[in-house]
Design a protein around this motif. Structure first.
Motif, PDB file in Angstrom:
ATOM      1  N   MET A  74      58.620   4.615  46.980  1.00  0.00           N
ATOM      2  CA  MET A  74      59.264   5.495  46.398  1.00  0.00           C
ATOM      3  C   MET A  74      59.500   6.853  47.073  1.00  0.00           C
ATOM      4  O   MET A  74      58.442   7.282  47.793  1.00  0.00           O
ATOM      5  N   VAL A  75      61.015   7.590  47.156  1.00  0.00           N
ATOM      6  CA  VAL A  75      61.829   7.658  48.006  1.00  0.00           C
ATOM      7  C   VAL A  75      61.473   9.284  46.808  1.00  0.00           C
ATOM      8  O   VAL A  75      62.595   9.438  45.913  1.00  0.00           O
ATOM      9  N   ARG A  76      61.289  10.737  47.331  1.00  0.00           N
ATOM     10  CA  ARG A  76      61.262  11.351  46.577  1.00  0.00           C
ATOM     11  C   ARG A  76      62.909  12.303  47.273  1.00  0.00           C
ATOM     12  O   ARG A  76      62.136  13.054  47.979  1.00  0.00           O
ATOM     13  N   LYS A  77      63.235  12.675  46.030  1.00  0.00           N
ATOM     14  CA  LYS A  77      64.827  12.964  46.754  1.00  0.00           C
ATOM     15  C   LYS A  77      65.026  14.466  44.870  1.00  0.00           C
ATOM     16  O   LYS A  77      65.111  13.970  44.657  1.00  0.00           O
ATOM     17  N   ARG A  78      65.260  15.679  46.217  1.00  0.00           N
ATOM     18  CA  ARG A  78      66.126  16.653  45.573  1.00  0.00           C
ATOM     19  C   ARG A  78      67.395  16.515  45.233  1.00  0.00           C
ATOM     20  O   ARG A  78      67.814  16.111  45.560  1.00  0.00           O
ATOM     21  N   LEU A  79      67.798  17.131  43.634  1.00  0.00           N
ATOM     22  CA  LEU A  79      68.611  16.823  43.201  1.00  0.00           C
ATOM     23  C   LEU A  79      69.248  17.796  42.971  1.00  0.00           C
ATOM     24  O   LEU A  79      70.962  18.133  43.213  1.00  0.00           O
ATOM     25  N   ILE A  80      68.508  19.744  42.111  1.00  0.00           N
ATOM     26  CA  ILE A  80      69.321  20.699  41.989  1.00  0.00           C
ATOM     27  C   ILE A  80      68.405  21.754  42.456  1.00  0.00           C
ATOM     28  O   ILE A  80      66.783  21.425  42.189  1.00  0.00           O
ATOM     29  N   ILE A  81      68.410  22.309  43.168  1.00  0.00           N
ATOM     30  CA  ILE A  81      67.896  23.765  43.006  1.00  0.00           C
ATOM     31  C   ILE A  81      68.876  25.300  42.315  1.00  0.00           C
ATOM     32  O   ILE A  81      69.929  25.312  42.369  1.00  0.00           O
ATOM     33  N   GLU A  82      67.826  25.513  41.405  1.00  0.00           N
ATOM     34  CA  GLU A  82      68.697  26.395  40.306  1.00  0.00           C
ATOM     35  C   GLU A  82      68.124  27.797  40.776  1.00  0.00           C
ATOM     36  O   GLU A  82      66.465  27.971  40.535  1.00  0.00           O
ATOM     37  N   MET A  83      68.628  29.136  40.227  1.00  0.00           N
ATOM     38  CA  MET A  83      68.174  30.222  40.806  1.00  0.00           C
ATOM     39  C   MET A  83      68.160  31.250  39.463  1.00  0.00           C
ATOM     40  O   MET A  83      69.453  30.700  38.915  1.00  0.00           O
ATOM     41  N   GLY A  84      67.429  32.037  39.380  1.00  0.00           N
ATOM     42  CA  GLY A  84      67.660  33.421  38.396  1.00  0.00           C
ATOM     43  C   GLY A  84      67.073  34.085  38.284  1.00  0.00           C
ATOM     44  O   GLY A  84      66.069  34.640  39.014  1.00  0.00           O
ATOM     45  N   MET A  85      67.433  34.703  37.311  1.00  0.00           N
ATOM     46  CA  MET A  85      66.614  36.599  36.796  1.00  0.00           C
ATOM     47  C   MET A  85      65.972  37.034  35.748  1.00  0.00           C
ATOM     48  O   MET A  85      67.479  36.428  34.842  1.00  0.00           O
ATOM     49  N   GLY A  86      64.875  37.194  36.069  1.00  0.00           N
ATOM     50  CA  GLY A  86      64.663  37.660  34.250  1.00  0.00           C
ATOM     51  C   GLY A  86      63.900  39.366  34.229  1.00  0.00           C
ATOM     52  O   GLY A  86      63.516  39.527  35.591  1.00  0.00           O
ATOM     53  N   ILE A  87      63.930  40.192  33.568  1.00  0.00           N
ATOM     54  CA  ILE A  87      63.369  41.272  33.086  1.00  0.00           C
ATOM     55  C   ILE A  87      63.523  41.727  31.763  1.00  0.00           C
ATOM     56  O   ILE A  87      63.487  41.315  30.542  1.00  0.00           O
ATOM     57  N   ASP A  88      62.065  42.203  32.010  1.00  0.00           N
ATOM     58  CA  ASP A  88      61.213  42.759  30.823  1.00  0.00           C
ATOM     59  C   ASP A  88      61.264  44.387  30.504  1.00  0.00           C
ATOM     60  O   ASP A  88      60.769  45.079  31.295  1.00  0.00           O
ATOM     61  N   GLN A  89      62.112  44.996  30.171  1.00  0.00           N
ATOM     62  CA  GLN A  89      62.483  46.587  29.661  1.00  0.00           C
ATOM     63  C   GLN A  89      61.505  47.177  29.433  1.00  0.00           C
ATOM     64  O   GLN A  89      61.037  48.162  29.682  1.00  0.00           O
ATOM     65  N   HIS A  90      60.619  46.013  28.062  1.00  0.00           N
ATOM     66  CA  HIS A  90      60.155  46.853  27.505  1.00  0.00           C
ATOM     67  C   HIS A  90      58.819  46.397  27.200  1.00  0.00           C
ATOM     68  O   HIS A  90      59.084  45.396  26.659  1.00  0.00           O
ATOM     69  N   GLY A  91      57.745  46.636  27.588  1.00  0.00           N
ATOM     70  CA  GLY A  91      56.225  46.069  26.857  1.00  0.00           C
ATOM     71  C   GLY A  91      55.884  45.326  28.023  1.00  0.00           C
ATOM     72  O   GLY A  91      54.401  45.129  28.106  1.00  0.00           O
ATOM     73  N   GLN A  92      56.096  45.449  29.314  1.00  0.00           N
ATOM     74  CA  GLN A  92      55.337  45.242  30.646  1.00  0.00           C
ATOM     75  C   GLN A  92      54.639  43.714  30.355  1.00  0.00           C
ATOM     76  O   GLN A  92      53.317  43.755  30.916  1.00  0.00           O
ATOM     77  N   GLU A  93      55.800  42.643  30.373  1.00  0.00           N
ATOM     78  CA  GLU A  93      54.929  41.635  30.335  1.00  0.00           C
ATOM     79  C   GLU A  93      55.478  41.187  31.502  1.00  0.00           C
ATOM     80  O   GLU A  93      56.280  40.674  31.224  1.00  0.00           O
ATOM     81  N   PRO A  94      54.072  40.368  32.446  1.00  0.00           N
ATOM     82  CA  PRO A  94      55.287  39.536  33.076  1.00  0.00           C
ATOM     83  C   PRO A  94      55.580  38.718  32.822  1.00  0.00           C
ATOM     84  O   PRO A  94      56.158  37.983  33.227  1.00  0.00           O
ATOM     85  N   THR A  95      54.927  37.541  31.467  1.00  0.00           N
ATOM     86  CA  THR A  95      55.162  36.056  31.663  1.00  0.00           C
ATOM     87  C   THR A  95      56.748  36.591  31.034  1.00  0.00           C
ATOM     88  O   THR A  95      57.423  35.488  30.868  1.00  0.00           O
ATOM     89  N   VAL A  96      56.787  37.376  30.008  1.00  0.00           N
ATOM     90  CA  VAL A  96      58.799  38.083  29.738  1.00  0.00           C
ATOM     91  C   VAL A  96      59.169  36.840  30.535  1.00  0.00           C
ATOM     92  O   VAL A  96      60.254  37.058  30.698  1.00  0.00           O
ATOM     93  N   ALA A  97      59.003  38.276  31.199  1.00  0.00           N
ATOM     94  CA  ALA A  97      60.005  38.501  32.945  1.00  0.00           C
ATOM     95  C   ALA A  97      59.875  37.087  33.154  1.00  0.00           C
ATOM     96  O   ALA A  97      61.152  36.246  34.090  1.00  0.00           O
ATOM     97  N   ALA A  98      59.114  36.075  33.695  1.00  0.00           N
ATOM     98  CA  ALA A  98      58.475  35.268  33.880  1.00  0.00           C
ATOM     99  C   ALA A  98      59.988  33.849  33.640  1.00  0.00           C
ATOM    100  O   ALA A  98      60.649  33.405  34.052  1.00  0.00           O
ATOM    101  N   ALA A  99      58.973  34.064  32.201  1.00  0.00           N
ATOM    102  CA  ALA A  99      60.071  33.493  31.174  1.00  0.00           C
ATOM    103  C   ALA A  99      61.426  33.303  31.125  1.00  0.00           C
ATOM    104  O   ALA A  99      62.839  32.176  31.022  1.00  0.00           O
ATOM    105  N   ARG A 100      62.337  34.651  31.159  1.00  0.00           N
ATOM    106  CA  ARG A 100      63.256  35.191  31.517  1.00  0.00           C
ATOM    107  C   ARG A 100      63.962  35.080  32.371  1.00  0.00           C
ATOM    108  O   ARG A 100      65.138  34.401  32.369  1.00  0.00           O
TER     109      ARG A 100
END
Length: 120
Positions: free
Chosen positions: A1-27
């Motif tokens: 089997m050959v692996r092929k890319r179908l799509i690349i999506e980009m995004g940005m997330g911010i945690d303005q309050h709480g200083q949780e990198p997990t929240v920013a990453a998930a967003r």
């Protein structure tokens, strides 16, 4: 089997309050996938189950070592998921608001790339 890319999506997330990198990453991941549909998974690639997709997530976020990876990957509804974390993103000086459980004045900004692969 050959692996092929179908799509690349980009995004940005911010945690303005709480200083949780997990929240920013998930967003950031949620932002990357928020406005898409992937009919090509079935119509072009011929997959019968969306969990056959291979979904690779890369996130650059401050304090990446603190990210709870399972919470970030839980944003994705389908696929064989992997997450690569990098130190990056941005820390911006905000304003701590005690009632919002702020630890300091930092706002954390994360960026994400979500790549969907198929085995053909």
């Amino acid at each position: 089997m050959v692996r092929k890319r179908l799509i690349i999506e980009m995004g940005m997330g911010i945690d303005q309050h709480g200083q949780e990198p997990t929240v920013a990453a998930a967003r950031a991941v949620r932002n990357a996938i928020a406005h898409n549909a992937l009919p090509g998974v079935w119509e072009v690639a011929g997959l019968s189950d969306p969990n056959e997709m291979i979904v690779e997530v890369q996130v650059a976020v401050p304090y990446s070592e603190q990210v709870r990876q399972d919470e970030v990957l839980a944003v994705l509804p389908f696929g064989q998921k992997t997450l690569t974390l990098e130190s990056g993103g941005m820390v911006v000086q905000g304003k701590a608001i005690p009632v919002l459980n702020d630890k300091n004045d930092e706002m954390l900004i994360a960026v994400a790339a979500v790549t969907v692969w198929i085995d053909n």
